[in-house]
Design a protein around this motif. Structure first.
Motif, PDB file in Angstrom:
ATOM      1  N   UNK A 191     -33.634  93.576 -31.918  1.00 21.35           N
ATOM      2  CA  UNK A 191     -32.485  92.893 -31.326  1.00 21.35           C
ATOM      3  C   UNK A 191     -31.177  93.500 -31.820  1.00 21.35           C
ATOM      4  N   UNK A 192     -31.107  93.813 -33.109  1.00 23.77           N
ATOM      5  CA  UNK A 192     -29.886  94.402 -33.662  1.00 23.77           C
ATOM      6  C   UNK A 192     -29.638  95.798 -33.071  1.00 23.77           C
ATOM      7  N   UNK A 193     -30.715  96.538 -32.821  1.00 21.13           N
ATOM      8  CA  UNK A 193     -30.580  97.899 -32.294  1.00 21.13           C
ATOM      9  C   UNK A 193     -30.517  97.941 -30.769  1.00 21.13           C
ATOM     10  N   UNK A 194     -30.713  96.785 -30.125  1.00 17.07           N
ATOM     11  CA  UNK A 194     -30.685  96.744 -28.674  1.00 17.07           C
ATOM     12  C   UNK A 194     -31.964  97.240 -28.027  1.00 17.07           C
ATOM     13  N   UNK A 195     -33.095  97.090 -28.751  1.00 15.40           N
ATOM     14  CA  UNK A 195     -34.388  97.515 -28.226  1.00 15.40           C
ATOM     15  C   UNK A 195     -35.365  96.345 -28.250  1.00 15.40           C
ATOM     16  N   UNK A 196     -36.315  96.389 -27.346  1.00 15.55           N
ATOM     17  CA  UNK A 196     -37.339  95.351 -27.314  1.00 15.55           C
ATOM     18  C   UNK A 196     -38.247  95.480 -28.538  1.00 15.55           C
ATOM     19  N   UNK A 197     -38.847  94.364 -28.953  1.00 13.72           N
ATOM     20  CA  UNK A 197     -39.748  94.399 -30.101  1.00 13.72           C
ATOM     21  C   UNK A 197     -40.899  95.373 -29.870  1.00 13.72           C
ATOM     22  N   UNK A 198     -41.388  95.447 -28.629  1.00 18.70           N
ATOM     23  CA  UNK A 198     -42.473  96.378 -28.319  1.00 18.70           C
ATOM     24  C   UNK A 198     -42.050  97.827 -28.569  1.00 18.70           C
ATOM     25  N   UNK A 199     -40.772  98.122 -28.353  1.00 18.87           N
ATOM     26  CA  UNK A 199     -40.270  99.473 -28.617  1.00 18.87           C
ATOM     27  C   UNK A 199     -40.231  99.771 -30.117  1.00 18.87           C
ATOM     28  N   UNK A 200     -39.916  98.749 -30.909  1.00 21.35           N
ATOM     29  CA  UNK A 200     -39.885  98.932 -32.363  1.00 21.35           C
ATOM     30  C   UNK A 200     -41.258  99.348 -32.870  1.00 21.35           C
ATOM     31  N   UNK A 201     -42.318  98.738 -32.300  1.00 25.52           N
ATOM     32  CA  UNK A 201     -43.670  99.029 -32.756  1.00 25.52           C
ATOM     33  C   UNK A 201     -44.107 100.457 -32.444  1.00 25.52           C
ATOM     34  N   UNK A 202     -43.381 101.148 -31.601  1.00 23.97           N
ATOM     35  CA  UNK A 202     -43.678 102.560 -31.352  1.00 23.97           C
ATOM     36  C   UNK A 202     -43.296 103.423 -32.562  1.00 23.97           C
ATOM     37  N   UNK A 203     -42.440 102.877 -33.419  1.00 19.04           N
ATOM     38  CA  UNK A 203     -41.959 103.616 -34.583  1.00 19.04           C
ATOM     39  C   UNK A 203     -42.433 103.002 -35.901  1.00 19.04           C
TER      40      UNK A 203
END
Length: 207
Positions: free
Chosen positions: A43-55
């Motif tokens: 949310x802070x980076x403007x990305x979906x949680x699912x996108x975070x899990x890619x990293x």
């Protein structure tokens, strides 16, 4: 393929990863380690949680990455400053001056927040290892100065430096903090051994 904001997919992914790390650090410093979650970071980076899990596959992975990246910038600045210092006393001055300058810029905040957090034991062990590596040049310089009880002396200087960083972080002028800290260091070390500390000013050390 998702729209990318860089010349290549690899560059796009590197930018997104960096944005996530920066967001995680912001949350860590402001709210503590328990607030660093994939959802909050996304949310802070403007990305979906699912996108975070890619990293990063977990909050623990995010914190482990912050641990690894909390020291390199300061270490690089220290290495540069120490390379131009002639003799152990000048190395002590250069170390302290560089750390206070970085502290005034807030560079120590992620590491300080991590130290105050309830981390996984392996993560905390790695954090302490990196902290000791960063302190090694100061300990080596104190040892080379030839003062009695160099380990204890280095620990006491570390405590003084911690106080200086706290003062700078709270808004005290960095130049004032540096001048007073070096004055105390010089006075304390002057009578502690056969080698008198460097007293040629702080201009070179503070750069």
């Amino acid at each position: 393929m998702p729209k990318i904001s860089a010349a290549t997919v690899a560059e796009h992914r590197a930018r997104q990863r960096e944005a996530l790390i920066e967001a995680a650090v912001d949350i860590l410093v402001a709210e503590g380690a328990t607030a660093v979650t994939p959802a909050a970071v996304g949310a802070r980076a403007g990305l979906a949680r699912s996108s975070v899990y890619q990293y990063f596959d977990s909050a623990a992975a995010l914190l482990a990455t912050i641990v690894e990246e909390a020291f390199p910038r300061a270490n690089a600045a220290l290495a540069e400053a120490l390379a131009g210092a002639d003799g152990p006393a000048a190395r002590i001055d250069a170390y302290i001056a560089t750390m206070i300058r970085l502290g005034a810029e807030g560079a120590h905040r992620p590491a300080a927040a991590l130290m105050a957090s309830d981390l996984h034991p392996a993560c905390r062990e790695r954090l302490m290892e990196l902290h000791h590596e960063q302190a090694a040049p100061l300990r080596d310089a104190v040892r080379d100065l030839g003062v009695p009880d160099p380990g204890l002396t280095a620990d006491l200087l570390g405590g003084l430096l911690h106080g200086a960083l706290t003062a700078a972080d709270r808004g005290a002028p960095a130049d004032t903090v540096l001048a007073r800290t070096l004055s105390l260091v010089h006075e304390g070390l002057a009578g502690a051994g056969p080698h008198r500390p460097h007293t040629g000013g702080t201009d070179n050390a503070a750069r």
